[in-house]
Design a protein around this motif. Structure first.
Motif, PDB file in Angstrom:
ATOM      1  N   PRO A 367       0.809  -1.212   0.000  1.00 45.91           N
ATOM      2  CA  PRO A 367       0.000   0.000   0.000  1.00 45.91           C
ATOM      3  C   PRO A 367       0.847   1.268   0.000  1.00 45.91           C
ATOM      4  O   PRO A 367       2.047   1.237   0.255  1.00 45.91           O
ATOM      5  N   VAL A 368       0.203   2.391  -0.270  1.00 48.86           N
ATOM      6  CA  VAL A 368       0.872   3.676  -0.164  1.00 48.86           C
ATOM      7  C   VAL A 368       1.197   3.962   1.302  1.00 48.86           C
ATOM      8  O   VAL A 368       2.302   4.374   1.639  1.00 48.86           O
ATOM      9  N   SER A 369       0.227   3.755   2.181  1.00 55.33           N
ATOM     10  CA  SER A 369       0.454   3.940   3.619  1.00 55.33           C
ATOM     11  C   SER A 369       0.930   2.619   4.202  1.00 55.33           C
ATOM     12  O   SER A 369       0.145   1.716   4.470  1.00 55.33           O
ATOM     13  N   ALA A 370       2.246   2.508   4.380  1.00 59.33           N
ATOM     14  CA  ALA A 370       2.856   1.262   4.848  1.00 59.33           C
ATOM     15  C   ALA A 370       3.158   1.350   6.334  1.00 59.33           C
ATOM     16  O   ALA A 370       3.532   2.411   6.845  1.00 59.33           O
ATOM     17  N   VAL A 371       3.042   0.213   7.021  1.00 58.27           N
ATOM     18  CA  VAL A 371       3.181   0.225   8.476  1.00 58.27           C
ATOM     19  C   VAL A 371       4.617   0.487   8.922  1.00 58.27           C
ATOM     20  O   VAL A 371       4.851   0.887  10.058  1.00 58.27           O
ATOM     21  N   PHE A 372       5.582   0.322   8.018  1.00 60.21           N
ATOM     22  CA  PHE A 372       6.978   0.561   8.392  1.00 60.21           C
ATOM     23  C   PHE A 372       7.438   1.986   8.052  1.00 60.21           C
ATOM     24  O   PHE A 372       8.629   2.285   8.115  1.00 60.21           O
ATOM     25  N   TYR A 375       8.454   8.432   8.302  1.00 61.39           N
ATOM     26  CA  TYR A 375       7.793   9.731   8.244  1.00 61.39           C
ATOM     27  C   TYR A 375       7.335   9.973   6.812  1.00 61.39           C
ATOM     28  O   TYR A 375       7.775   9.301   5.869  1.00 61.39           O
ATOM     29  N   SER A 376       6.453  10.925   6.656  1.00 63.81           N
ATOM     30  CA  SER A 376       6.061  11.388   5.332  1.00 63.81           C
ATOM     31  C   SER A 376       5.870  12.895   5.404  1.00 63.81           C
ATOM     32  O   SER A 376       5.782  13.472   6.487  1.00 63.81           O
ATOM     33  N   TYR A 377       5.819  13.532   4.245  1.00 64.85           N
ATOM     34  CA  TYR A 377       5.578  14.969   4.243  1.00 64.85           C
ATOM     35  C   TYR A 377       4.981  15.397   2.908  1.00 64.85           C
ATOM     36  O   TYR A 377       5.122  14.717   1.886  1.00 64.85           O
ATOM     37  N   VAL A 378       4.289  16.520   2.956  1.00 65.78           N
ATOM     38  CA  VAL A 378       3.857  17.234   1.759  1.00 65.78           C
ATOM     39  C   VAL A 378       4.449  18.634   1.869  1.00 65.78           C
ATOM     40  O   VAL A 378       4.101  19.393   2.780  1.00 65.78           O
ATOM     41  N   ALA A 379       5.384  18.949   0.978  1.00 68.76           N
ATOM     42  CA  ALA A 379       6.025  20.261   0.980  1.00 68.76           C
ATOM     43  C   ALA A 379       5.262  21.175   0.023  1.00 68.76           C
ATOM     44  O   ALA A 379       4.939  20.784  -1.095  1.00 68.76           O
ATOM     45  N   GLN A 380       4.992  22.388   0.483  1.00 70.43           N
ATOM     46  CA  GLN A 380       4.167  23.339  -0.257  1.00 70.43           C
ATOM     47  C   GLN A 380       4.971  24.589  -0.574  1.00 70.43           C
ATOM     48  O   GLN A 380       5.646  25.143   0.302  1.00 70.43           O
ATOM     49  N   ALA A 381       4.904  25.048  -1.836  1.00 70.59           N
ATOM     50  CA  ALA A 381       5.549  26.301  -2.239  1.00 70.59           C
ATOM     51  C   ALA A 381       4.505  27.194  -2.885  1.00 70.59           C
ATOM     52  O   ALA A 381       3.688  26.726  -3.687  1.00 70.59           O
ATOM     53  N   ARG A 382       4.549  28.491  -2.533  1.00 76.92           N
ATOM     54  CA  ARG A 382       3.536  29.427  -3.016  1.00 76.92           C
ATOM     55  C   ARG A 382       4.202  30.683  -3.572  1.00 76.92           C
ATOM     56  O   ARG A 382       4.857  31.428  -2.834  1.00 76.92           O
ATOM     57  N   SER A 383       4.026  30.920  -4.862  1.00 81.74           N
ATOM     58  CA  SER A 383       4.680  32.049  -5.524  1.00 81.74           C
ATOM     59  C   SER A 383       4.101  33.385  -5.089  1.00 81.74           C
ATOM     60  O   SER A 383       4.736  34.435  -5.279  1.00 81.74           O
ATOM     61  N   SER A 384       2.910  33.379  -4.497  1.00 82.99           N
ATOM     62  CA  SER A 384       2.247  34.625  -4.100  1.00 82.99           C
ATOM     63  C   SER A 384       2.788  35.203  -2.805  1.00 82.99           C
ATOM     64  O   SER A 384       2.398  36.307  -2.408  1.00 82.99           O
ATOM     65  N   GLY A 396       4.787  14.658   8.800  1.00 81.76           N
ATOM     66  CA  GLY A 396       4.035  13.708   9.604  1.00 81.76           C
ATOM     67  C   GLY A 396       4.888  12.532  10.032  1.00 81.76           C
ATOM     68  O   GLY A 396       5.326  11.743   9.190  1.00 81.76           O
ATOM     69  N   PRO A 397       5.140  12.346  11.329  1.00 78.41           N
ATOM     70  CA  PRO A 397       5.943  11.213  11.791  1.00 78.41           C
ATOM     71  C   PRO A 397       5.176   9.893  11.689  1.00 78.41           C
ATOM     72  O   PRO A 397       3.949   9.856  11.738  1.00 78.41           O
ATOM     73  N   ALA A 398       5.919   8.799  11.554  1.00 78.63           N
ATOM     74  CA  ALA A 398       5.380   7.435  11.576  1.00 78.63           C
ATOM     75  C   ALA A 398       4.424   7.201  10.399  1.00 78.63           C
ATOM     76  O   ALA A 398       4.621   7.762   9.325  1.00 78.63           O
ATOM     77  N   VAL A 399       3.395   6.389  10.594  1.00 76.24           N
ATOM     78  CA  VAL A 399       2.584   5.876   9.487  1.00 76.24           C
ATOM     79  C   VAL A 399       1.643   6.966   8.966  1.00 76.24           C
ATOM     80  O   VAL A 399       0.950   7.636   9.747  1.00 76.24           O
ATOM     81  N   ALA A 400       1.582   7.111   7.641  1.00 70.40           N
ATOM     82  CA  ALA A 400       0.881   8.243   7.037  1.00 70.40           C
ATOM     83  C   ALA A 400      -0.606   8.265   7.360  1.00 70.40           C
ATOM     84  O   ALA A 400      -1.182   9.337   7.574  1.00 70.40           O
ATOM     85  N   TYR A 401      -1.262   7.116   7.396  1.00 70.91           N
ATOM     86  CA  TYR A 401      -2.711   7.096   7.558  1.00 70.91           C
ATOM     87  C   TYR A 401      -3.127   7.655   8.919  1.00 70.91           C
ATOM     88  O   TYR A 401      -4.170   8.299   9.034  1.00 70.91           O
ATOM     89  N   GLU A 402      -2.324   7.422   9.935  1.00 68.78           N
ATOM     90  CA  GLU A 402      -2.693   7.839  11.291  1.00 68.78           C
ATOM     91  C   GLU A 402      -1.877   9.022  11.809  1.00 68.78           C
ATOM     92  O   GLU A 402      -2.003   9.393  12.971  1.00 68.78           O
ATOM     93  N   THR A 403      -1.049   9.619  10.978  1.00 67.80           N
ATOM     94  CA  THR A 403      -0.248  10.742  11.444  1.00 67.80           C
ATOM     95  C   THR A 403      -1.032  12.039  11.371  1.00 67.80           C
ATOM     96  O   THR A 403      -2.140  12.103  10.835  1.00 67.80           O
ATOM     97  N   VAL A 404      -0.444  13.103  11.881  1.00 70.89           N
ATOM     98  CA  VAL A 404      -0.940  14.464  11.709  1.00 70.89           C
ATOM     99  C   VAL A 404       0.179  15.267  11.057  1.00 70.89           C
ATOM    100  O   VAL A 404       1.321  15.252  11.539  1.00 70.89           O
ATOM    101  N   TYR A 405      -0.135  15.948   9.970  1.00 73.60           N
ATOM    102  CA  TYR A 405       0.873  16.753   9.286  1.00 73.60           C
ATOM    103  C   TYR A 405       0.994  18.117   9.967  1.00 73.60           C
ATOM    104  O   TYR A 405       0.032  18.879  10.042  1.00 73.60           O
ATOM    105  N   ALA A 406       2.202  18.383  10.472  1.00 72.08           N
ATOM    106  CA  ALA A 406       2.484  19.616  11.216  1.00 72.08           C
ATOM    107  C   ALA A 406       3.209  20.607  10.314  1.00 72.08           C
ATOM    108  O   ALA A 406       4.082  20.219   9.533  1.00 72.08           O
TER     109      ALA A 406
END
Length: 586
Positions: A367-372, A375-384, A396-406
């Motif tokens: 799966p995309v969200s793997a138990v091992f 961390y995961s992240y979504v990096a955002q860039a805004r030209s405005s 987001g630390p640990a598994v993506a499905y249950e993490t919180v993106y800070a």
């Protein structure tokens, strides 16, 4: 020449260009699904902030060996010494601040990066002074020195040409607020060659790119201005006998790779899943002929433009609602646990080459969200927005499905201590990784019940962060416009650290609630003190032989009765009833 299996367990990456996003943001995502130490000689579960720095003339920049590269260190076979310096390159007068972990993530000028590992035909070991770069240090150097995506790609390509490349095949995505590029790389096919091979391609605006442990660049045409590549790419491939002009257009994937790791669909199923979620109108099939399929295009145009929460959701997926849904069926257990322990044929290993393909005993879908996941992240860039404000790393630390993106601002100069520390071998509730990993593992006890509470809290916290970021954006941009860049930096740093700490505190509270509420197979309401004994679902009781348990004294006759289904019904029989009488009733 071929390497041993890497510690890396696979990653999934995407890039969503401004024309494909709802608000014109650039998004780059990465799941770091490795297990082991990285180039920093620490466990790959934390984030590191590297400050900007000035350097004196003549200084050198050390290049460190990465034990997670699949390579033996030059100092000895199977060396785990990531402190080994493989070589040095000339330092530049000024290096930019950036966030990094196992790989570089984002710098102060909104340059974003993400990585995934690919299966290359030849994966050479590191050699001091000859093959000194792996993708981890390449991404770090690019974030230290570059402000634009194409500039980063050209720098990385030049470093490979000059200083050599070792380890697994790799994909790096680089993006700035306006433009995104993919560069794919591997070792040279000749062990005596000190260089490497690489190809880069621009992601068209309005499109989305996805990669998942298989090279995605295909046709490379000389003279075409779209892809760029090492100057001796064609001659090296021709010398190695893997391509010639008589073969027609060069297919990068076929020339340098055998395709997927582990088993069929290990990589391609994840590419299909994300592309199909974003563009169901394409009617992409999950089934293909082989690893070299062209069924999944290099990029796709999403049916609807993607927002930030939509980008988060791409990593929160176990194939729900498809024929590969990991949250249903017997393997998911009675409570819909979507996670599978890795079996002997699920690992990140090679199963095919030029001569044969291993048809293994079986495998679970990857799966995309793997138990091992570390961390995961979504990096955002805004030209405005100004660079310090426009760049936000949602980590987001640990598994993506249950993490919180800070949110971590590009212009911040520090991070919460919880996110900067941690070790897989030492449980520490003060660290971000263990804070989130505990909840994932606890949820597996009764996943179908707990996941709704987890995702509700997750959505509440992330929505709060998005609102706070919008408010902080305005305040910081106003300070910069007024010439108070130091004040803006203090504001962005205070917000980044404080919000990180707040998220950890809220998740600790949730952890405590879940532990109390779901302990011992019960569901306890701490407020009302009501206790439920929900037991198991009827289908699970039927499948596991509950109906053949000790509910009558003639137990042997009961167990010899075929086709007895669990119904949940109770019948009354006379105390002296025969088993034949009982069997007729049940």
């Amino acid at each position: 020449m071929l390497l041993l299996v890497s510690n890396a367990a696979a990653c999934t990456v995407f890039a969503i260009t401004p024309g494909a996003s709802e608000d014109g943001s650039m998004y780059v995502g990465h799941t770091n699904d490795g297990v082991g130490k990285d180039w920093r000689n620490i466990d790959d579960i934390s984030i590191l902030y590297v400050p900007a720095a000035n350097h004196a003339p003549g200084e050198k920049r050390a290049v460190f060996f990465d034990p997670d590269s699949g390579s033996d260190a030059a100092g000895g076979e199977d060396s785990g010494d990531s402190g080994l310096i493989l070589g040095y390159i000339d330092q530049v007068p000024h290096t930019y601040a950036y966030y990094t972990g196992s790989y570089g993530m984002m710098n102060e000028h909104q340059l974003l990066s993400a990585e995934c590992t690919e299966y290359a035909k030849v994966e050479l070991s590191a050699a001091e002074g000859k093959r000194i770069f792996y993708s981890s240090e390449l991404s770090n150097v690019a974030l230290e020195r570059c402000t634009k995506a194409r500039e980063a790609v050209e720098l990385v390509g030049g470093l490979i040409d000059t200083y050599g490349y070792y380890g697994t095949g790799e994909t790096l995505v680089f993006a700035d607020p306006e433009e995104a590029w993919v560069i794919e790389m591997c070792s040279s096919l000749d062990e005596e060659d000190g260089g490497g091979l690489w190809v880069a391609q621009k992601i068209p605006d309005g499109e989305v790119f996805v990669a998942a442990n298989e090279f995605r660049i295909r046709e490379v045409v000389p003279g075409n201005p779209d892809p760029i590549y090492s100057t001796d790419l064609f001659s090296k491939l021709e010398d190695a006998g893997v391509w010639s002009p008589a073969d027609g257009t060069l297919d990068w994937l076929e020339a340098v790779s055998y395709g997927e790791y582990a088993h069929p669909y290990y990589s391609l199923m994840r590419v299909w899943r994300i592309q199909d979620r974003l563009a169901p109108s394409l009617n992409l099939s999950p089934y293909v002929e082989n690893s070299y399929t062209k069924a999944y295009p290099f990029t796709i145009t999403p049916d609807e433009k993607v927002n930030l929460t939509g980008a988060f959701s791409l990593f929160r997926d176990h194939y729900e609602g498809t024929g590969f849904d990991l949250s249903t069926g017997e393997a998911a257990g009675p409570f819909g646990n979507p996670y599978r322990y890795l079996g002997p044929d699920d690992a990140h290993t090679n199963f095919q080459n030029a001569s044969y393909m291993e048809v293994r005993a079986g495998a679970n879908p990857r799966p995309v969200s793997a138990v091992f996941c570390s961390y995961s992240y979504v990096a955002q860039a805004r030209s405005s927005l100004p660079d310090p404000v426009g760049g936000v790393l949602w980590f987001g630390p640990a598994v993506a499905y249950e993490t919180v993106y800070a949110p971590f601002y590009a212009g911040a100069t520090n991070v919460s201590a919880a996110y900067a520390t941690g070790d897989r071998l030492t449980y520490d509730s003060s660290t971000a990784y263990w804070t989130f990993d505990l909840v994932t593992n606890w949820a597996m006890l009764r996943y179908d019940a707990m996941i709704d509470e987890i995702t509700a809290k997750q959505g509440e916290i992330e929505a709060g962060s998005i609102a706070l970021v919008q408010e902080t954006d305005r305040e910081a941009a106003e300070l910069i416009a007024a010439g108070d860049e130091e004040g803006a930096a203090r504001l962005l740093t205070d917000f980044t650290v404080t919000r990180g700490d707040e998220i950890i505190d809220e998740w600790h509270d949730l952890s405590g609630t879940l532990i109390v509420k779901y302990s011992n197979g019960l569901i306890t309401d701490p407020a009302t003190e009501a206790v439920e004994e929900p037991g198991y679902p009827a289908w699970w009781l039927n499948e596991t032989g509950y109906q053949y348990g000790p509910r009558v004294y003639p137990l042997e006759e009961l167990r010899a009765t075929d086709g007895l289904n669990y119904t949940g019904n109770t019948v009354r029989v006379p105390l002296n009833a025969t088993f034949a009488d009982i069997r007729e009733l049940i």
